[in-house]
Design a protein around this motif. Structure first.
Motif, PDB file in Angstrom:
ATOM      1  N   GLN A 126      -2.588  26.704   3.135  1.00  0.00           N
ATOM      2  CA  GLN A 126      -2.043  25.621   3.952  1.00  0.00           C
ATOM      3  C   GLN A 126      -0.967  24.877   3.188  1.00  0.00           C
ATOM      4  OE1 GLN A 126      -4.974  22.959   5.434  1.00  0.00           O
ATOM      5  NE2 GLN A 126      -6.266  24.544   6.344  1.00  0.00           N
ATOM      6  N   GLU A 127       0.039  24.451   3.916  1.00  0.00           N
ATOM      7  CA  GLU A 127       1.016  23.531   3.354  1.00  0.00           C
ATOM      8  C   GLU A 127       0.407  22.129   3.364  1.00  0.00           C
ATOM      9  OE1 GLU A 127       3.797  24.437   2.040  1.00  0.00           O
ATOM     10  OE2 GLU A 127       3.531  26.546   2.609  1.00  0.00           O
ATOM     11  N   TYR A 128       0.974  21.245   2.565  1.00  0.00           N
ATOM     12  CA  TYR A 128       0.486  19.870   2.511  1.00  0.00           C
ATOM     13  C   TYR A 128       1.087  19.091   3.678  1.00  0.00           C
ATOM     14  CZ  TYR A 128      -0.534  21.282  -2.300  1.00  0.00           C
ATOM     15  OH  TYR A 128      -0.972  21.938  -3.407  1.00  0.00           O
ATOM     16  N   ILE A 129       0.710  19.475   4.877  1.00  0.00           N
ATOM     17  CA  ILE A 129       1.345  18.902   6.067  1.00  0.00           C
ATOM     18  C   ILE A 129       1.191  17.379   6.140  1.00  0.00           C
ATOM     19  CG2 ILE A 129       1.333  18.892   8.594  1.00  0.00           C
ATOM     20  CD1 ILE A 129       0.587  21.855   8.464  1.00  0.00           C
ATOM     21  N   PRO A 130       0.000  16.822   5.884  1.00  0.00           N
ATOM     22  CA  PRO A 130      -0.114  15.373   6.046  1.00  0.00           C
ATOM     23  C   PRO A 130       0.403  14.586   4.854  1.00  0.00           C
ATOM     24  CG  PRO A 130      -2.226  16.301   5.419  1.00  0.00           C
ATOM     25  CD  PRO A 130      -1.285  17.448   5.564  1.00  0.00           C
ATOM     26  N   LEU A 131       0.936  15.280   3.865  1.00  0.00           N
ATOM     27  CA  LEU A 131       1.314  14.624   2.620  1.00  0.00           C
ATOM     28  C   LEU A 131       2.832  14.669   2.432  1.00  0.00           C
ATOM     29  CD1 LEU A 131      -1.536  16.128   0.465  1.00  0.00           C
ATOM     30  CD2 LEU A 131      -1.503  13.966   1.671  1.00  0.00           C
ATOM     31  N   PRO A 132       3.368  13.905   1.500  1.00  0.00           N
ATOM     32  CA  PRO A 132       4.821  13.882   1.292  1.00  0.00           C
ATOM     33  C   PRO A 132       5.345  15.234   0.818  1.00  0.00           C
ATOM     34  CG  PRO A 132       3.690  12.712  -0.466  1.00  0.00           C
ATOM     35  CD  PRO A 132       2.673  12.979   0.590  1.00  0.00           C
ATOM     36  N   TYR A 143       4.698   3.871  -9.513  1.00  0.00           N
ATOM     37  CA  TYR A 143       5.500   5.058  -9.199  1.00  0.00           C
ATOM     38  C   TYR A 143       5.536   5.375  -7.698  1.00  0.00           C
ATOM     39  CZ  TYR A 143       5.050   5.690 -14.219  1.00  0.00           C
ATOM     40  OH  TYR A 143       5.078   5.498 -15.578  1.00  0.00           O
ATOM     41  N   CYS A 144       4.939   4.510  -6.870  1.00  0.00           N
ATOM     42  CA  CYS A 144       4.946   4.749  -5.427  1.00  0.00           C
ATOM     43  C   CYS A 144       6.290   4.321  -4.856  1.00  0.00           C
ATOM     44  CB  CYS A 144       3.817   3.986  -4.748  1.00  0.00           C
ATOM     45  SG  CYS A 144       2.159   4.515  -5.268  1.00  0.00           S
ATOM     46  N   THR A 145       6.962   5.242  -4.194  1.00  0.00           N
ATOM     47  CA  THR A 145       8.293   4.951  -3.649  1.00  0.00           C
ATOM     48  C   THR A 145       8.240   4.495  -2.196  1.00  0.00           C
ATOM     49  OG1 THR A 145       8.528   7.300  -3.108  1.00  0.00           O
ATOM     50  CG2 THR A 145       9.446   6.549  -5.211  1.00  0.00           C
ATOM     51  N   ASP A 146       7.255   5.013  -1.427  1.00  0.00           N
ATOM     52  CA  ASP A 146       7.131   4.640  -0.013  1.00  0.00           C
ATOM     53  C   ASP A 146       5.921   3.721   0.146  1.00  0.00           C
ATOM     54  OD1 ASP A 146       9.275   6.301   0.621  1.00  0.00           O
ATOM     55  OD2 ASP A 146       7.962   8.031   0.843  1.00  0.00           O
ATOM     56  N   THR A 147       6.168   2.468   0.476  1.00  0.00           N
ATOM     57  CA  THR A 147       5.079   1.489   0.581  1.00  0.00           C
ATOM     58  C   THR A 147       5.199   0.700   1.885  1.00  0.00           C
ATOM     59  OG1 THR A 147       6.318  -0.247  -0.578  1.00  0.00           O
ATOM     60  CG2 THR A 147       4.957   1.249  -1.927  1.00  0.00           C
ATOM     61  N   LYS A 148       4.124   0.029   2.223  1.00  0.00           N
ATOM     62  CA  LYS A 148       4.115  -0.871   3.372  1.00  0.00           C
ATOM     63  C   LYS A 148       3.169  -2.019   3.071  1.00  0.00           C
ATOM     64  CE  LYS A 148       0.517   1.759   5.807  1.00  0.00           C
ATOM     65  NZ  LYS A 148       0.169   2.467   7.064  1.00  0.00           N
ATOM     66  N   CYS A 162      -2.755   3.481  -6.762  1.00  0.00           N
ATOM     67  CA  CYS A 162      -2.514   4.870  -6.373  1.00  0.00           C
ATOM     68  C   CYS A 162      -2.553   5.804  -7.581  1.00  0.00           C
ATOM     69  CB  CYS A 162      -1.168   4.981  -5.669  1.00  0.00           C
ATOM     70  SG  CYS A 162      -0.757   6.670  -5.200  1.00  0.00           S
ATOM     71  N   PRO A 163      -3.489   6.775  -7.598  1.00  0.00           N
ATOM     72  CA  PRO A 163      -3.561   7.728  -8.709  1.00  0.00           C
ATOM     73  C   PRO A 163      -2.777   9.010  -8.419  1.00  0.00           C
ATOM     74  CG  PRO A 163      -5.526   7.943  -7.357  1.00  0.00           C
ATOM     75  CD  PRO A 163      -4.635   6.914  -6.683  1.00  0.00           C
ATOM     76  N   TYR A 164      -2.128   9.086  -7.257  1.00  0.00           N
ATOM     77  CA  TYR A 164      -1.468  10.322  -6.836  1.00  0.00           C
ATOM     78  C   TYR A 164       0.016  10.346  -7.207  1.00  0.00           C
ATOM     79  CZ  TYR A 164      -5.641  10.927  -3.948  1.00  0.00           C
ATOM     80  OH  TYR A 164      -6.933  11.071  -3.515  1.00  0.00           O
ATOM     81  N   CYS A 165       0.670   9.199  -7.109  1.00  0.00           N
ATOM     82  CA  CYS A 165       2.097   9.130  -7.390  1.00  0.00           C
ATOM     83  C   CYS A 165       2.303   8.961  -8.895  1.00  0.00           C
ATOM     84  CB  CYS A 165       2.749   7.977  -6.633  1.00  0.00           C
ATOM     85  SG  CYS A 165       2.688   8.184  -4.840  1.00  0.00           S
ATOM     86  N   VAL A 202       0.850  -1.189   0.000  1.00  0.00           N
ATOM     87  CA  VAL A 202       0.000   0.000   0.000  1.00  0.00           C
ATOM     88  C   VAL A 202       0.883   1.236   0.000  1.00  0.00           C
ATOM     89  CG1 VAL A 202      -1.700   1.310   1.338  1.00  0.00           C
ATOM     90  CG2 VAL A 202      -1.860  -1.174   1.202  1.00  0.00           C
ATOM     91  N   CYS A 203       0.476   2.250  -0.754  1.00  0.00           N
ATOM     92  CA  CYS A 203       1.196   3.519  -0.775  1.00  0.00           C
ATOM     93  C   CYS A 203       1.040   4.202   0.578  1.00  0.00           C
ATOM     94  CB  CYS A 203       0.654   4.425  -1.881  1.00  0.00           C
ATOM     95  SG  CYS A 203       1.409   6.068  -1.908  1.00  0.00           S
ATOM     96  N   VAL A 204       2.141   4.555   1.201  1.00  0.00           N
ATOM     97  CA  VAL A 204       2.112   5.171   2.523  1.00  0.00           C
ATOM     98  C   VAL A 204       1.394   6.510   2.490  1.00  0.00           C
ATOM     99  CG1 VAL A 204       3.563   6.192   4.321  1.00  0.00           C
ATOM    100  CG2 VAL A 204       4.184   3.985   3.310  1.00  0.00           C
ATOM    101  N   HIS A 205       1.494   7.228   1.380  1.00  0.00           N
ATOM    102  CA  HIS A 205       0.981   8.600   1.323  1.00  0.00           C
ATOM    103  C   HIS A 205      -0.478   8.682   0.889  1.00  0.00           C
ATOM    104  CE1 HIS A 205       5.084   9.694   1.976  1.00  0.00           C
ATOM    105  NE2 HIS A 205       5.484   9.171   0.823  1.00  0.00           N
ATOM    106  N   SER A 206      -0.930   7.800   0.019  1.00  0.00           N
ATOM    107  CA  SER A 206      -2.306   7.893  -0.489  1.00  0.00           C
ATOM    108  C   SER A 206      -3.241   6.863   0.123  1.00  0.00           C
ATOM    109  CB  SER A 206      -2.315   7.723  -2.011  1.00  0.00           C
ATOM    110  OG  SER A 206      -2.023   6.373  -2.370  1.00  0.00           O
ATOM    111  N   GLY A 207      -2.680   5.791   0.694  1.00  0.00           N
ATOM    112  CA  GLY A 207      -3.514   4.728   1.238  1.00  0.00           C
ATOM    113  C   GLY A 207      -4.068   3.792   0.192  1.00  0.00           C
ATOM    114  N   HIS A 208      -3.790   4.027  -1.102  1.00  0.00           N
ATOM    115  CA  HIS A 208      -4.225   3.144  -2.181  1.00  0.00           C
ATOM    116  C   HIS A 208      -3.239   1.988  -2.338  1.00  0.00           C
ATOM    117  CE1 HIS A 208      -7.564   5.403  -4.055  1.00  0.00           C
ATOM    118  NE2 HIS A 208      -6.934   6.481  -3.609  1.00  0.00           N
TER     119      HIS A 208
END
Length: 747
Positions: A646-652, A583-588, A602-605, A572-578
């Motif tokens: 706002q900055e994208y605080i909760p996002l990469p 292209y997702c670099t951070d996963t779990k 993930c449609p965000y990365c 799962v993409c750490v940043h989007s939850g999808h």
């Protein structure tokens, strides 16, 4: 002649035998009405209602107190086990006694004959006595001695409007008679013999004398020891009748309607019920200071699925309109109490993953514009956090993705019988209180969810049964931290409770539900008449009551983690939850429901070509480039963040804006495929539709209705159009040549 005489005798005897065989009705007491009786799991009386004829007459019992049986037989029919319904000795003795006294002082009736007399209710004549004797022999042939005793004891009068030993025990002793003393047994045995002549409130000396003489006979026969006899003789007579217990009166009234005249045993524990009612009454007295008058509580045991405590409405001593309304079974607006169910089904169907990002920005859903409870917005938020915070807008987006009709059907299958309209009649407000449900159905549904998690074979037809989805749901509910409440994590019990609150529109209904592996507790607070109170919210009012109720129960453990075989482990993409994309670099790796394999990647990365120094996005290949991966928010979310500065605080941190990525604008209203209603104005002219688009850049937009240019907008992109009835397309082009087209139907 003898031959005909013999035939005649045979015919007469045959007819007598036929008459004897068919003389007894199938139901001796057909037409007799009984009290509605409700007892707890241990046989303790929760409450009862008088029979239709005004008598306390409990349905026939399966057991009788042993001491009462011995006292009754000794007093009424000491040869009961020796005769076949008629005792010749008793009849002869009765004749002699009546002749000596010059009046009828004894009828010589056996208990079997008295059963017949009670069932027929005929005048007491010699002929009727003969009929009773005849029918008593048939009674003995049909029933066992024990059954005859139970029938008699259940229909014998005990004075006033008390009929039958069970009603007498509760009226005169205030209990079930499990610990009946010899003195009490003897009193009841003699009382039923002449209840109108010897009464607890009159002729007490005569009653005492009869009781003591019976005790003496029992002592002489060896039923009582010397010590027991002395104690029984000294024991005072039974006093004033007790009122019938009135625990859970609304539940008793429910069974008085659904199981009228029957004895119903429920799973309620009377000790717990008493504590729940006392606690509910204290809370109700406190809430009255805030003009909140009614409170309902339902507790269900997960393993059995049975109700263990039920308070349909609290503090019955407080006179008010609506106190007899059984709120626990009344349909009320659900508020947010159904959000966890939507989260669960969306997980098990693969619509979302636990941390999938959902939009939390001001949104117009075809004229429906929900707002969060505190009026704030998160921009982009994970689905589990949106549930924990009970945010409205992300849940409406989720309901739209899952399907309103589909969710309504799921709720119907889950046992919400109040959702009886066609599923397509419910709108997006369904998850925010747009449907009416009752507390019993809510608690039952959550209890079944817990049961399905613990035992995968339970409730095979229940729609919310994926173990992994349920586990994620319960964990999200355990993290509840509403912005309109104090931090409940300070409460010691919260760590092992999955809970949810809800408040209906107009602050008319406050809900709270708590789930543990052992119990599910539901609380409703409000006014039965539907009046709202500004201070009434699920978190502030129902929440504290929920935890007080939970503290009455014994529970500690949390739900055991699901096994790997219960679902599927995916990246799962750490940043989007999808699901992780290419292209997702951070996963779990996360254990997910099996249907998660169908979820959106993930449609965000995304990956873009940039200059070698990494400072510019390169769209052509005329110069050397290198590939870089970025996180790109959808335009709607990004526009909100920019509006709020706002900055994208909760996002990469490595984010690419849409103006660079190439998807710079988004239709806010109307959405593609909308059906738009346009009403006529006062002057008879057709009204207009205000369309809105958000764009990442400060650029001019060019608007087209069907194939016709209708104008431009700058900065704030709102365009007023006046379309005719029917199908239309709206096309918007920005200054860089990018365009968006949607279709609408105007009615």
């Amino acid at each position: 002649m003898r031959k005909y005489f013999r035939y005649g005798v045979i015919i007469v005897i045959g007819n007598i035998l036929l008459l004897w065989f068919f003389c007894l009705p199938r139901n001796l007491f057909e037409g007799v009405s009984y009290s509605t009786v409700v007892t707890d799991r241990n046989g303790e009386l929760l409450g009862a209602r008088v029979a239709d004829d005004g008598q306390w007459r409990f349905p026939p019992s399966e057991t009788l107190p042993e001491k009462f049986v011995k006292a009754l037989i000794e007093f009424e029919d000491h040869r009961f086990y020796a005769h076949c319904g008629v005792s010749a000795r008793a009849i002869v003795r009765a004749i002699v006694q009546n002749l000596r006294n010059g009046r009828i002082v004894s009828g010589g009736s056996t208990l079997s004959m008295q059963v017949i007399r009670l069932s027929r209710q005929k005048p007491r004549t010699i002929w009727q006595k003969v009929v009773e004797m005849f029918m008593a022999t048939r009674l003995e042939a049909r029933y066992t001695k024990e059954e005859i005793l139970r029938i008699y004891a259940s229909h014998a009068p005990f004075g006033g409007n008390v009929v039958g030993i069970d009603a007498a025990l509760w009226r005169y002793l205030g209990d079930s008679g499990a610990d009946l003393s010899w003195a009490e047994a003897a009193t009841l045995a003699v009382l039923q013999n002449a209840p109108s002549l010897i009464h607890l409130n009159k002729n007490r000396n005569a009653l005492l004398g009869k009781r003591n003489r019976l005790l003496s006979r029992l002592h002489e026969k060896g039923e009582l020891s010397d010590d027991d006899y002395c104690l029984a003789i000294e024991e005072p007579l039974i006093g004033e009748p007790y009122p019938m217990p009135q625990y859970t009166p609304h539940l008793v009234e429910y069974y008085n309607k659904t199981a009228h005249g029957k004895h119903t045993t429920v799973h309620i524990d009377i000790a717990l019920q008493e504590r729940v009612e006392e606690l509910a009454t204290r809370w109700c007295q406190e809430l009255r200071l805030q003009n909140i008058r009614d409170l309902a509580v339902v507790m269900v045991e997960v393993e059995s699925g049975e109700i263990v405590a039920y308070c349909g409405n609290s503090d019955m001593s407080f006179e008010r309109e609506g106190k007899w309304v059984d709120i626990a079974r009344a349909n009320r607006s659900s508020g947010s109490i159904l959000k966890p169910l939507l989260y669960t089904v969306a997980l098990q169907e693969g619509i979302i993953l636990p941390e999938t990002l959902l939009p939390d920005v001001p949104t117009d859903f075809r004229g429906f514009t929900p707002k969060n409870f505190d009026g704030t917005y998160a921009g982009a938020i994970a689905a589990d956090e949106a549930l924990a915070l009970s945010l409205n807008i992300p849940n409406v987006h989720l309901l739209k993705a899952y399907g309103v009709a589909r969710f309504a059907e799921t709720l119907q299958r889950a046992g919400f019988v109040s959702l009886n309209r066609s599923t397509d009649k419910y709108g997006l407000s369904l998850v925010l209180g747009g449907a009416e449900v009752c507390l019993c159905d809510v608690v039952s549904c959550y209890a079944r969810m817990a049961a399905c998690y613990i035992d995968t074979t339970a409730y095979a037809e229940f729609p919310l049964r994926d173990r992994v989805a349920l586990y994620h749901t319960f964990n999200a509910m355990r993290e509840v931290n509403r912005p309109d409440q104090m931090d409940w994590r300070r409460a010691t019990s919260v760590q092992n409770v999955a809970w949810k609150t809800g408040t209906s529109y107009g602050s008319r209904d406050a809900w709270a539900i708590g789930v543990t592996p052992q119990y599910v507790v539901g609380v409703w607070v409000g006014n039965a008449d539907g009046s709202g109170v500004a201070e009434l919210t699920g978190a502030r009012i129902a929440g504290p009551i929920l935890f007080d109720m939970l503290n009455l129960l014994s529970y500690s453990e949390w739900f055991a983690e699901p096994c790997s075989t219960d679902g599927v482990t995916l990246k799962v993409c750490v940043h989007s939850g999808h699901l992780a994309g290419r292209y997702c670099t951070d996963t779990k790796e996360v254990l997910l429901p099996r249907n998660s394999v169908k979820s959106l990647s993930c449609p965000y990365c995304k990956e873009f070509n940039v200059s070698l120094d990494g400072l510019r996005l390169i769209t052509d290949r005329s110069e050397p480039t290198r590939a870089e991966r970025y996180f790109v928010l959808p335009p709607l979310m990004e526009h909100y963040y920019k509006q709020q500065h706002q900055e994208y605080i909760p996002l990469p941190t490595k984010i690419l804006t849409n103006d660079v990525a190439g998807s710079a604008f988004h239709f806010v209203y109307p959405s593609d495929g909308s059906i738009v209603s346009v009403s006529k104005q006062m002057d008879g002219m057709r009204g207009s539709v205000v369309c809105q688009v958000v764009h990442s850049l400060s650029t001019q937009l060019f608007w087209h209705l069907d194939d016709s240019f209708i104008g431009t907008t700058s900065n704030v992109h709102k365009m007023q159009i006046q379309p005719s009835l029917g199908y239309h397309t709206i096309t918007v082009v920005d200054g860089f040549g990018s365009l968006q087209t949607i279709s609408i139907i105007v009615k």
